[in-house]
Design a protein around this motif. Structure first.
Motif, short mmCIF file in Angstrom:
data_model
loop_
_atom_site.label_atom_id
_atom_site.label_comp_id
_atom_site.label_asym_id
_atom_site.label_seq_id
_atom_site.Cartn_x
_atom_site.Cartn_y
_atom_site.Cartn_z
N LYS A 195 -0.86 -19.03 7.30
CA LYS A 195 0.35 -18.22 7.46
C LYS A 195 1.02 -17.94 6.13
N LEU A 196 1.04 -18.94 5.24
CA LEU A 196 1.63 -18.75 3.91
C LEU A 196 0.82 -17.75 3.10
N GLN A 197 -0.50 -17.82 3.20
CA GLN A 197 -1.35 -16.87 2.48
C GLN A 197 -1.14 -15.45 3.00
N SER A 198 -1.00 -15.34 4.33
CA SER A 198 -0.75 -14.03 4.92
C SER A 198 0.61 -13.49 4.48
N TYR A 199 1.60 -14.39 4.46
CA TYR A 199 2.94 -13.99 4.01
C TYR A 199 2.92 -13.56 2.56
N LYS A 200 2.20 -14.30 1.73
CA LYS A 200 2.08 -13.95 0.31
C LYS A 200 1.48 -12.56 0.14
N GLN A 201 0.44 -12.27 0.91
CA GLN A 201 -0.18 -10.95 0.81
C GLN A 201 0.78 -9.85 1.26
N SER A 202 1.57 -10.13 2.28
CA SER A 202 2.53 -9.14 2.75
C SER A 202 3.62 -8.90 1.71
N VAL A 203 4.06 -9.98 1.02
CA VAL A 203 5.05 -9.85 -0.06
C VAL A 203 4.49 -8.97 -1.18
N ILE A 204 3.25 -9.23 -1.55
CA ILE A 204 2.59 -8.44 -2.60
C ILE A 204 2.47 -6.98 -2.18
N THR A 205 1.99 -6.77 -0.96
CA THR A 205 1.79 -5.40 -0.47
C THR A 205 3.10 -4.63 -0.44
N GLU A 206 4.15 -5.27 0.05
CA GLU A 206 5.46 -4.63 0.13
C GLU A 206 5.95 -4.23 -1.27
N ALA A 207 5.75 -5.12 -2.23
CA ALA A 207 6.27 -4.86 -3.59
C ALA A 207 5.49 -3.75 -4.29
N VAL A 208 4.16 -3.76 -4.16
CA VAL A 208 3.37 -2.78 -4.92
C VAL A 208 3.31 -1.41 -4.24
N THR A 209 3.74 -1.34 -2.99
CA THR A 209 3.73 -0.04 -2.31
C THR A 209 5.13 0.54 -2.09
#
Length: 431
Positions: A195-209
């Motif tokens: 869940k933390l890894q998924s959350y991390k990826q969502s944080v990254i995706t939100e920021a770079v897009t």
């Protein structure tokens, strides 16, 4: 130590040491016999795994397995048999079969000589404990030239503890219960890591897009798998933001380990957390490495195999070069912040792009031409840096939480290993 037996005695076997006074020590061949059953037409293949599970291959999805055209030497397996993987026992591939079936000759199939003296579940725990503690591997060195070969002959010549049967059963039952509880705790930690890894990826995706300003007006990027982006951002081909064409690495074997020469970075050196492994260091002589030397800020992309698409941002102080299954991208730092691009390659958007490439090809291979043409979202340079700095901080915080969970998992695994060893060897009394 809690729950010790009242009295102990010397087992007479140096590597076993003391055992409870009422326990015996016997050779494996006097406790178990090797079965050589015929195979029945309806028997399915049984496989023994390193975690001690012995089950029908059809019960688990196993990539890379193929059925032999000729089943030479296959043998019958029955539920409750003690199964030892001759070549993988040292790594824990020992257990009790949960099914009837058949197996290849690489397994030793064993049953008790006397059902009133031996419980297969207890001995599976005992053998796996010795295997994972390095005992089988160290003892086997003196038995066979191949230190990982542990056939019935070797198993049979070694001495093992033999508690009374009722005690064997009690130990096995206790360990089943306690190990199940520990496994549940491990699974819970693993679920939290996922869940933390998924959350991390969502944080990254939100920021770079979308950037860091949640109120910025958006526009259509023109690409379905990217969607909307901030109105003042651009979307262009990756190659337009590079200083030079993407470059394939050196086609040289990794042979030497000379810390005075540039490190030779290969796909296998790059860990899942995108750092370099210390235990796989290889180097290239400067003469061979000179055309492939990396500079800080260079990005490496894996081009084929199971790791295709994996990326690594080179920011090391020591000299390094890169191998042929990697492709180097050198960003024009007046247009593109390398750390921003690196985070972009960790986003869902990048995964969507990779999937779109694979749909067009039956082979999972991404060459320099495809990477060069990859659409990439481009904020203004200052905003790229701000996003990269923000993600450095946020991802570091999430990684710390993940590391804590991983530490808990390791402690639980060590506790489980220790608990099994103490119980099966009589160091801890099971009541």
């Amino acid at each position: 130590m809690e729950n010790r037996y009242d009295r102990y005695k010397d087992s007479g076997i140096a590597w076993i040491g003391v055992i409870p006074e009422h326990w015996e020590v016997r050779k494996g061949k006097n406790i178990f016999k090797k079965e050589e059953r015929p195979v029945r037409d309806f028997d399915e293949i049984v496989t023994c795994f390193r975690n001690g599970e012995v089950t029908l291959r059809s019960n688990r999805r196993i990539d890379g397995f193929t059925n032999a055209v000729k089943e030479i030497g296959y043998q019958g397996v029955r539920k409750g048999d003690l199964v030892i993987h001759n070549m993988d026992a040292f790594a824990g591939a020992i257990g009790v079969s949960d099914s009837d079936g058949k197996s290849t000759p690489v397994y030793s199939i064993c049953t008790p000589r006397n059902d009133t003296e031996a419980n297969t579940y207890y001995y599976a725990y005992l053998l796996r404990s010795y295997a994972l503690g390095g005992v089988i591997q160290s003892l086997a060195k003196g038995i066979r030239e191949r230190s990982t070969d542990f056939r019935y002959k070797e198993f049979g010549e070694l001495f093992y503890q033999q508690p009374p049967l009722a005690e064997q059963q009690a130990i096995a039952d206790y360990l089943d219960r306690r190990c199940s509880e520990i496994d549940e705790l491990i699974a819970l930690q693993e679920e939290m890591i996922t869940k933390l890894q998924s959350y991390k990826q969502s944080v990254i995706t939100e920021a770079v897009t979308r950037g860091l300003d949640k109120n910025v007006p958006l526009k259509d990027s023109g690409i379905d798998w990217i969607g909307k982006i901030p109105e003042h951002w651009n979307c262009t081909a990756f190659k337009r933001l590079l200083l030079e064409p993407m470059q394939y690495g050196a086609n040289e074997p990794a042979e030497e380990c000379d810390y005075n020469n540039p490190r030779y970075i290969r796909i296998t050196d790059i860990k899942e957390d995108r750092t370099l492994r210390d235990d796989t260091f290889k180097s290239l002589p400067l003469e061979k490495a000179k055309d492939y030397i990396l500079s800080k800020g260079d990005l490496l992309f894996a081009r084929s195999g199971a790791t295709v698409g994996k990326t690594f941002l080179y920011n090391e102080d020591n000299a390094a070069c890169f191998a042929g299954y990697l492709i180097k991208a050198k960003c024009n730092k007046k247009k593109l912040v390398p750390n921003f691009v690196f985070y972009y390659t960790l986003s869902n958007i990048y995964q969507n792009w990779k999937n779109s490439i694979f749909i067009q090809s039956t082979i999972q291979n991404i060459g320099a031409d495809k990477y060069s043409s990859m659409p990439i979202i481009v904020p203004p340079l200052a905003e790229q840096q701000a996003i990269a700095d923000y993600l450095d901080q946020r991802c570091s915080e999430i990684d710390e939480l993940i590391a804590l969970k991983q530490q808990k998992i390791e402690k639980l695994k060590e506790y489980k290993k220790s608990l099994i060893f103490e119980c099966v060897t009589g160091k801890r009394k099971v009541s």
